[in-house]
Design an enzyme around this catalytic site. Structure first.
Site, PDB file in Angstrom:
ATOM      1  N   TYR A 157     -14.154 -43.104  -3.776  1.00  0.00           N
ATOM      2  CA  TYR A 157     -13.667 -42.214  -2.711  1.00  0.00           C
ATOM      3  C   TYR A 157     -12.539 -41.325  -3.233  1.00  0.00           C
ATOM      4  CZ  TYR A 157     -11.724 -40.881   1.886  1.00  0.00           C
ATOM      5  OH  TYR A 157     -11.255 -40.180   2.981  1.00  0.00           O
ATOM      6  N   ILE A 190      -5.569 -41.397   9.873  1.00  0.00           N
ATOM      7  CA  ILE A 190      -5.878 -40.766  11.168  1.00  0.00           C
ATOM      8  C   ILE A 190      -6.802 -41.698  11.942  1.00  0.00           C
ATOM      9  CG2 ILE A 190      -6.794 -38.690  12.293  1.00  0.00           C
ATOM     10  CD1 ILE A 190      -4.408 -38.160  10.342  1.00  0.00           C
TER      11      ILE A 190
HETATM   12  N1  LIG Z   1      -9.696 -40.962   9.268  1.00  0.00           N
HETATM   13  C1  LIG Z   1      -8.861 -40.952   8.244  1.00  0.00           C
HETATM   14  O1  LIG Z   1      -7.862 -41.674   8.204  1.00  0.00           O
HETATM   15  C2  LIG Z   1      -9.094 -40.000   7.110  1.00  0.00           C
HETATM   16  C3  LIG Z   1      -8.110 -39.894   6.130  1.00  0.00           C
HETATM   17  C4  LIG Z   1      -8.286 -39.019   5.074  1.00  0.00           C
HETATM   18  C5  LIG Z   1      -9.436 -38.260   5.007  1.00  0.00           C
HETATM   19  N2  LIG Z   1     -10.393 -38.387   5.962  1.00  0.00           N
HETATM   20  C6  LIG Z   1     -11.585 -37.578   5.828  1.00  0.00           C
HETATM   21  O2  LIG Z   1     -11.800 -36.869   7.024  1.00  0.00           O
HETATM   22  C7  LIG Z   1     -13.190 -36.586   7.162  1.00  0.00           C
HETATM   23  C8  LIG Z   1     -13.657 -36.994   8.555  1.00  0.00           C
HETATM   24  O3  LIG Z   1     -13.408 -38.364   8.702  1.00  0.00           O
HETATM   25  P1  LIG Z   1     -13.300 -39.087  10.123  1.00  0.00           P
HETATM   26  O4  LIG Z   1     -12.200 -40.074  10.023  1.00  0.00           O
HETATM   27  O5  LIG Z   1     -13.311 -38.088  11.218  1.00  0.00           O
HETATM   28  O6  LIG Z   1     -14.667 -39.909  10.069  1.00  0.00           O
HETATM   29  P2  LIG Z   1     -15.799 -40.225  11.167  1.00  0.00           P
HETATM   30  O7  LIG Z   1     -16.594 -41.324  10.547  1.00  0.00           O
HETATM   31  O8  LIG Z   1     -15.195 -40.405  12.506  1.00  0.00           O
HETATM   32  O9  LIG Z   1     -16.636 -38.884  11.172  1.00  0.00           O
HETATM   33  C9  LIG Z   1     -17.377 -38.466  10.069  1.00  0.00           C
HETATM   34  C10 LIG Z   1     -18.599 -37.707  10.550  1.00  0.00           C
HETATM   35  O10 LIG Z   1     -19.309 -37.279   9.378  1.00  0.00           O
HETATM   36  C11 LIG Z   1     -20.681 -37.509   9.585  1.00  0.00           C
HETATM   37  N3  LIG Z   1     -21.354 -37.658   8.312  1.00  0.00           N
HETATM   38  C12 LIG Z   1     -21.357 -38.729   7.478  1.00  0.00           C
HETATM   39  N4  LIG Z   1     -22.129 -38.500   6.412  1.00  0.00           N
HETATM   40  C13 LIG Z   1     -22.635 -37.249   6.563  1.00  0.00           C
HETATM   41  C14 LIG Z   1     -23.516 -36.446   5.802  1.00  0.00           C
HETATM   42  N5  LIG Z   1     -24.071 -36.905   4.682  1.00  0.00           N
HETATM   43  N6  LIG Z   1     -23.813 -35.195   6.242  1.00  0.00           N
HETATM   44  C15 LIG Z   1     -23.284 -34.736   7.407  1.00  0.00           C
HETATM   45  N7  LIG Z   1     -22.461 -35.466   8.182  1.00  0.00           N
HETATM   46  C16 LIG Z   1     -22.137 -36.707   7.770  1.00  0.00           C
HETATM   47  C17 LIG Z   1     -20.745 -38.775  10.430  1.00  0.00           C
HETATM   48  O11 LIG Z   1     -21.996 -38.899  11.102  1.00  0.00           O
HETATM   49  C18 LIG Z   1     -19.565 -38.570  11.361  1.00  0.00           C
HETATM   50  O12 LIG Z   1     -19.954 -37.886  12.544  1.00  0.00           O
HETATM   51  C19 LIG Z   1     -13.892 -37.330   6.029  1.00  0.00           C
HETATM   52  O13 LIG Z   1     -14.151 -36.443   4.964  1.00  0.00           O
HETATM   53  C20 LIG Z   1     -12.851 -38.358   5.602  1.00  0.00           C
HETATM   54  O14 LIG Z   1     -13.012 -38.755   4.260  1.00  0.00           O
HETATM   55  C21 LIG Z   1     -10.255 -39.255   7.009  1.00  0.00           C
END
Ligand SMILES: NC(=O)c1ccc[n+]([C@@H]2O[C@H](COP(=O)([O-])OP(=O)(O)OC[C@H]3O[C@@H](n4cnc5c(N)ncnc54)[C@H](O)[C@@H]3O)[C@@H](O)[C@H]2O)c1
Length: 254
Positions: A157, A190
């Site tokens: 990751y 988040i």
């Molecule tokens: N939540 C956190 O703490 C956090 C921290 C740092 C970075 N991020 C990044 O933020 C972004 C969103 O994360 P989130 O927390 O909202 O996650 P989440 O799991 O709530 O949402 C992610 C969405 O992406 C979709 N998805 C997954 N694989 C996919 C693919 N191959 N093609 C299209 N859509 C796809 C899922 O169906 C989901 O709707 C991600 O890139 C994650 O790495 C999140």
């Protein structure tokens, strides 16, 4: 913070949930026509219908960002529906299976890279092809605090998220003189369904420890990332490109 995206078109990947959904809603509320794309096409469609019912312009698209043909179709469908593409938020991402590198599998490495890094590359490829012709555009890529520091048992990751920053800087350089800006956002902890999944998979204690380590002493809300994405996509950040902005309560500055 409020920005106007009237007569603008925004595309958000991973828009059915969490940070992507909050950002798609924020773009719609700021006046943009929004394409919500997600591998979960039904959920993206349902969220788009909710926005339309509230008087906004939106479409839902099924797209797995690890499939380059689907990514090309997503951009074409967005432009076919709304006529242009002004702002893209390449947000779709997944977690790796927690493992030391010596124990990790090549399948998990490829799975994470194909979504979190190649997926962002593929989205940028077709977005930039369109924006280059159009002569304008903004892109925000979703990296992470994991794009800035290492993470034990999270190498796949963190490596992908570091790569997103390299793609962002390189694309920013290529298009800086062509009215296209490319930046990244680096969310900290988040609270989204991704965090719920981490709790469900036994990482609740680790998350609690991480929350305590946040200088602000709390986790963030998806809307706080959306605010940063809208700023980076707006004319208010017109002299900002190639940057990776941490929105993490101060986590990575320690
Ligand atoms: N939540 C956190 O703490 C956090 C921290 C740092 C970075 N991020 C990044 O933020 C972004 C969103 O994360 P989130 O927390 O909202 O996650 P989440 O799991 O709530 O949402 C992610 C969405 O992406 C979709 N998805 C997954 N694989 C996919 C693919 N191959 N093609 C299209 N859509 C796809 C899922 O169906 C989901 O709707 C991600 O890139 C994650 O790495 C999140």
């Amino acid at each position: 913070m409020s920005f106007s995206f009237e007569n603008k078109v925004a595309l958000v990947t991973g828009a059915a949930s969490g940070i992507g959904l909050a950002t798609a809603k924020a773009f719609a509320q700021a006046g943009a026509a929004v394409a919500l794309a997600d591998v979960n096409g039904e959920a993206a469609q349902a969220q788009a219908e909710t926005l339309v019912a509230a008087g906004h312009k939106a479409i839902g698209l099924r797209c797995d960002v690890s499939n380059i043909d689907q990514v090309e179709a997503m951009i074409n469908d967005t432009v076919a529906a709304f006529g242009r593409l002004d702002a893209a938020f390449n947000n779709a991402g997944i977690q790796n299976i927690l493992a030391e590198i010596a124990d990790a599998t090549v399948e998990d490495y490829d799975r994470v890279m194909s979504v979190n890094l190649r997926g962002v590359w593929a989205c940028m490829k077709f977005e930039l092809e369109h924006m280059r012709r159009q002569g304008s555009g903004t892109i925000v890529n979703c990296s992470s605090l994991g794009g800035l520091v290492g993470g034990a048992e999270r190498a796949n990751y963190h490596a992908a998220k570091h790569g997103v920053i390299g793609l962002t800087k390189s694309a920013a350089l290529e298009y800086a003189a062509r009215n296209i800006r490319v930046n990244a956002v680096c969310p900290g902890l988040i609270w989204t369904p991704m965090a719920d999944q981490m709790v469900a998979s036994g990482q609740g204690e680790a998350l609690e420890g991480m929350t305590k380590a946040v200088p602000m002493g709390r986790h963030g809300q998806p809307e706080e990332i959306a605010d940063a994405v809208l700023w980076l996509s707006s004319t208010s950040s017109s002299y900002v490109t190639g940057q990776s902005i941490s929105v993490d309560g101060g986590f990575v500055m320690r």
